[in-house]
Design an enzyme around this catalytic site. Structure first.
Site, PDB file in Angstrom:
ATOM      1  N   ASP A 215      33.430  44.291  37.924  1.00 34.68           N
ATOM      2  CA  ASP A 215      34.420  43.624  38.774  1.00 34.68           C
ATOM      3  C   ASP A 215      34.619  42.211  38.236  1.00 34.68           C
ATOM      4  OD1 ASP A 215      35.978  42.733  41.184  1.00 34.68           O
ATOM      5  OD2 ASP A 215      35.289  44.652  41.965  1.00 34.68           O
ATOM      6  N   HIS A 237      36.546  42.533  35.419  1.00 36.07           N
ATOM      7  CA  HIS A 237      37.952  42.256  35.698  1.00 36.07           C
ATOM      8  C   HIS A 237      38.381  40.868  35.249  1.00 36.07           C
ATOM      9  CE1 HIS A 237      37.976  45.484  39.162  1.00 36.07           C
ATOM     10  NE2 HIS A 237      37.762  45.994  37.960  1.00 36.07           N
TER      11      HIS A 237
END
Length: 378
Positions: A215, A237
Site C-alpha cells: 500500500d 502504492h
C-alpha cells in the site's frame, strides 16, 4: 528549677532555627536523583515495562513477548525517556484492531539496537482483504503525541498485519533509518500495509526509510512541514498526499518528498483530493525522485478520488496550489498497460505549479486529463 527549664526551652528553639536551613538544603538532592535504567524481557516484560514507565530513564526491551490482544503501551513515559528494543520483540495472535505498540511523550528517544527486530508476524492475519474484511487485523505502531524533538532511530519492523506506522498529533519528530519489510505479503495475502500514515502533525522528518509493502509508502492525510527524504519504496502504492477531505483535519501544507526511489509499485507519485469535499493542498514538492517498474500511474493527480482513482467529474473544493515537480526520472518506468501521467483537476482548482525536468515514459498517454495547468504535461 524554673530557670533551668526556661534555659532548656531557649536552647531547643535555637536548635530548631539552626537546624531548619540544613533540612531545606537536603530536600533538593532527593528531587534531583536520577531515575533508573531498566531492562525487561520475556512474556512478563511488557506488563513490567508498562508499570515502570515513570520510574525508568531508559527502558530496554530485550526479547519481549507481548501477550495476544495486548498493546505494548508506552504512552505515559516521563519526559526525556529512552526506549531501546533489543533482540526480537513478538506479539501473540488475536483478531482485534490494535495497536500492537504505542509510544507517546516529550523528547522521547526510541532506538533499535543492532540486529533487533519488531516482528508481529502479520502473515497469521493476512487473507488478501486487509482492512476491508476477513479477519480483524491489528494496526501496528501508534506513534501519537510524540513532541519536543522526539526521535525514532534504526527500527526494523517485519510483517505487519495491516498499517505499520501511524504518526498523529506529533510535532518535531524525526524518524531515521527505519525499515518496514512486509515483502512476504506480496505472495501471502498482505493488503493495506501502509508504511507511514501521517495526520494532524507538524515538523516531521523521515530520513533513510526502506519500505517493502502493498500500500502507500507514505500517505500524508493532514499536517504541515512534513519531509520524506533519502527513502526507498518498493511494492506498494508510492508517495502519496491524501486522500484529503472528509476528515476532521483537511489541510496539507509544505510537504517535501526528495531524493528517493519508488519501484515495483502501482503508482509513483500521487495526490488524491476527495470528490465533493473541502480542504487545502498547498506547497507540495516532489524533487529528485527516481521511478522504475511502475504498474499503473507514474504521476497521478486527481480531484475526483472517491474510494478509488479517477471516479467521475472532478470538483474544486480542495485546491492543489504551489505544487513543484522537478527532476523526476522515470524513462521507461511505466508498464505498457499503465499511464505515464494523469491529471484531473476541477475548474480553476490547480494553480501556481512548477514543472521542471520531468520524464516519465513507457506507458500510455492518459486521454482524459482535465484543467491541467499550462506548465505541466499530461
Amino acid at each position: 528549677m524554673l530557670k533551668l527549664i526556661g534555659s532548656l526551652v531557649l536552647l531547643a528553639s535555637a536548635a530548631e532555627v539552626i537546624a531548619s536551613p540544613l533540612a531545606e538544603s537536603v530536600a533538593p538532592s532527593i528531587t534531583l536523583e536520577k531515575r533508573a535504567s531498566c531492562t525487561f524481557s520475556g512474556s512478563n516484560g511488557a506488563a513490567a515495562a508498562m508499570a515502570s514507565q515513570k520510574a525508568c530513564s531508559t527502558i530496554v526491551l530485550s526479547n519481549v513477548a507481548v501477550p495476544a490482544g495486548t498493546t505494548l503501551d508506552l504512552s505515559d513515559l516521563a519526559d526525556g525517556t529512552t526506549v531501546i528494543f533489543e533482540g526480537e520483540t513478538t506479539w501473540g495472535y488475536k483478531e482485534w484492531s490494535g495497536p500492537l505498540l504505542q509510544i507517546s511523550g516529550k523528547n522521547i528517544k526510541v532506538e533499535g539496537a543492532s540486529g533487533a527486530t519488531l516482528n508481529p508476524d502479520g502473515a497469521r492475519w493476512w487473507d488478501g482483504q486487509g482492512g476491508n474484511g476477513g479477519k480483524t487485523k491489528p494496526k501496528f505502531f501508534a506513534a501519537h503525541g510524540l513532541t519536543s524533538s522526539s526521535s525514532i532511530t534504526n527500527l526494523h519492523i517485519l510483517n505487519t498485519p495491516v498499517q505499520a506506522v501511524s504518526i498523529n498529533g506529533c510535532d518535531g519528530l524525526t524518524v531515521t533509518d527505519m525499515t518496514i519489510d512486509d515483502s512476504a505479503g506480496d505472495t501471502q495475502g498482505g493488503h493495506n500495509t501502509d508504511a507511514f500514515d501521517i495526520g494532524s502533525s507538524s515538523n516531521i522528518i523521515i530520513s533513510g526509510a526502506k519500505v517493502y509493502n502493498q500500500d502507500d509508502c507514505v500517505a500524508v492525510n493532514s499536517g504541515t512541514g512534513i519531509t520524506f527524504t533519502g527513502g526507498l519504496c518498493s511494492g506498494g502504492h508510492g508517495l502519496s498526499i491524501g486522500s484529503v477531505g472528509g476528515r476532521s483535519d483537511n489541510t496539507v501544507e509544505n510537504v517535501s518528498f526528495t531524493n528517493s526511489q519508488v519501484t515495483k509499485s502501482d503508482n509513483g507519485l500521487r495526490i488524491k483530493a476527495s470528490k465533493g469535499k473541502t480542504g487545502t493542498i498547498k506547497g507540495i514538492t516532489y524533487s529528485g525522485i527516481t521511478l522504475s517498474s511502475i504498474r499503473k500511474y507514474g504521476i497521478l493527480i486527481e480531484q475526483n478520488y472517491d474510494g478509488g482513482d479517477l471516479k467521475g467529474d472532478p470538483t474544486s473544493g480542495i485546491p492543489i496550489t504551489d505544487l513543484t515537480m522537478e527532476n523526476i526520472s522515470g524513462k521507461g518506468a511505466v508498464a505498457s498497460s499503465g499511464h505515464n501521467i494523469a491529471i484531473v483537476c476541477g475548474s480553476g482548482a490547480c494553480s501556481n505549479w512548477t514543472w521542471k525536468n520531468v520524464e516519465v515514459t513507457g506507458g500510455q498517454t492518459y486521454g482524459s486529463c482535465e484543467n491541467v495547468p499550462s506548465v505541466a504535461q499530461c
